[in-house]
Scaffold this motif. Structure first.
Motif, mmCIF file in Angstrom:
data_model
loop_
_atom_site.group_PDB
_atom_site.id
_atom_site.type_symbol
_atom_site.label_atom_id
_atom_site.label_comp_id
_atom_site.label_asym_id
_atom_site.label_seq_id
_atom_site.Cartn_x
_atom_site.Cartn_y
_atom_site.Cartn_z
ATOM 1 N N LEU A 138 0.833 -1.209 0.000
ATOM 2 C CA LEU A 138 0.000 0.000 0.000
ATOM 3 C C LEU A 138 0.868 1.261 0.000
ATOM 4 O O LEU A 138 0.640 2.204 -0.750
ATOM 5 N N VAL A 166 4.796 5.664 4.143
ATOM 6 C CA VAL A 166 4.870 6.147 2.759
ATOM 7 C C VAL A 166 6.102 7.042 2.610
ATOM 8 O O VAL A 166 6.826 6.982 1.611
ATOM 9 N N ARG A 212 2.200 9.056 16.881
ATOM 10 C CA ARG A 212 3.379 9.459 16.089
ATOM 11 C C ARG A 212 4.659 8.841 16.631
ATOM 12 O O ARG A 212 5.746 9.413 16.494
#
Ligand SMILES: NC(=O)c1ccc[n+]([C@@H]2O[C@H](COP(=O)([O-])OP(=O)(O)OC[C@H]3O[C@@H](n4cnc5c(N)ncnc54)[C@H](OP(=O)(O)O)[C@@H]3O)[C@@H](O)[C@H]2O)c1
Length: 327
Positions: free
Chosen positions: A122, A155, A317
């Protein structure tokens, strides 16, 4: 039967429940796959919270790798025993085994492990379409500056490396100095800690007042306004996520005043709508990973049963690079 992680109502990580579900036989165009590893993605959080609504109860998860166990009528690109990986609708990857559409499932090259496959489909296909298909009107040439937010994430770390392969000067942002260092170590030309620095001012400085050709923005609400200030005339604002919350409605007129800017909101699922486009993008990703020019960093692993903690850490995070759920 298969263990699966389901949500019965939208909410926090406590809404992720481990249950037993029946797994049937694949129908036409479907396969049954037994997972060896599952990828964790921020979209799983949007599904869990209800930002992207699902029919409930639902098993969530969009990315995994494993072995094909059964093949339905009409499926020709996969056979029983194949190693395979996918990023795919519908949600349902958080499980040991599932029946799913075969269209977006790709054979995994021998050189790529199940864990790497689960960590990269993904996120890597997203980096692929962003850097190669989500382009400003005049295109991107080696040496061009682009700005990539949350560059030390899943990503992000793939994009930093792939942008370098393409000769781009990627300006990374991240929320800590350590994450900035990680982005730099992975090919970013510059890194800005957007928790402590004014990233728009720094981008202007780095680009000698010109601005960047593209901003790739998955942070959303918190970065939108300043991101527009980073673009040069005719630049492209490529919004592709909302980790900090959805972008507020905005006046198109403001784009004219900032230099006739372009805005797009991209989603991977438009790009992988067909078997052919999915395979072409996956081949490109497999090639760059197999060549060693893009490395997939699996920085966190959690057993499937600890999925609640995985979600808490992603939202807080605390993670970098890719995260997988193990079986
Ligand atoms: N549209 C698409 O096709 C597509 C496909 C894949 C992913 N995405 C989007 O791309 C983004 C990255 O996905 P990922 O799975 O690789 O996640 P990720 O980048 O590993 O994690 C999200 C990162 O966003 C940053 N962030 C900034 N503000 C945040 C906030 N308020 N809460 C939480 N995180 C915040 C954090 O990095 P810092 O601490 O460095 O700020 C955090 O580590 C997500 O927004 C996701 O939805 C979109």
């Amino acid at each position: 039967m298969s263990l699966a992680v389901q949500i019965r109502q939208p909410g926090g990580a406590e809404e992720l429940h481990l249950v037993d579900v029946a797994v049937g036989e694949p129908g036409p165009g479907e396969i049954r796959i037994r997972h060896h590893a599952i990828g964790l993605n921020f979209i799983d959080v949007y599904h869990r919270t209800g930002l992207y609504p699902l029919n409930l109860p639902a098993t969530i998860g969009m990315e995994a790798a494993g072995v094909v166990e059964a093949v339905g009528e009409g499926v020709t690109h996969l056979k029983v025993g194949d190693r395979a990986a996918y990023a795919s609708q519908p949600p349902g990857a958080y499980c040991e085994a599932r029946v799913m559409p075969a269209k977006c499932v790709c054979k995994l090259p021998d050189a790529i492990s199940f864990e790497t496959g689960a960590a990269m489909m993904l996120k890597g296909l997203t980096a692929q379409y962003l850097l190669k298909k989500t382009l400003p009107v005049e295109g991107l040439q080696p040496g061009d500056h682009v700005l990539f937010h949350a560059a030390a994430g899943g990503v992000g770390l793939i994009a930093c490396q792939w942008a370098k392969v393409l000769g781009l000067q990627l300006i990374a942002t991240a929320g800590t100095d350590a994450k900035c260092q990680l982005a730099l170590a992975n090919g970013a030309a510059h890194a800005i800690n957007y928790a402590t620095e004014d990233f728009a001012a720094r981008v202007k400085e780095i680009t000698a007042g010109q601005g960047v050709k593209v901003v790739y923005d998955s942070v959303g609400k918190d970065t939108w306004d300043k991101s527009l200030e980073c673009l040069r005339p005719f630049g492209l604002m490529a919004s592709f996520g909302n980790a900090s919350g959805p972008v507020a409605p905005f006046a198109p007129g403001s784009l004219g005043a900032k230099g006739s800017l372009y805005v797009t909101r991209q989603t991977l699922f438009s790009h992988i709508a067909t078997r052919e486009s999915t395979q072409a993008m996956a081949d490109d990703l497999f090639a760059v990973v197999a060549s060693g020019r893009v490395k997939i960093h699996i920085d966190q692993r959690y057993p499937l049963a600890e999925v609640q903690q995985a979600h808490r850490d992603l939202e807080a995070r605390k993670t970098t690079g890719s995260t997988i759920l193990t079986l």
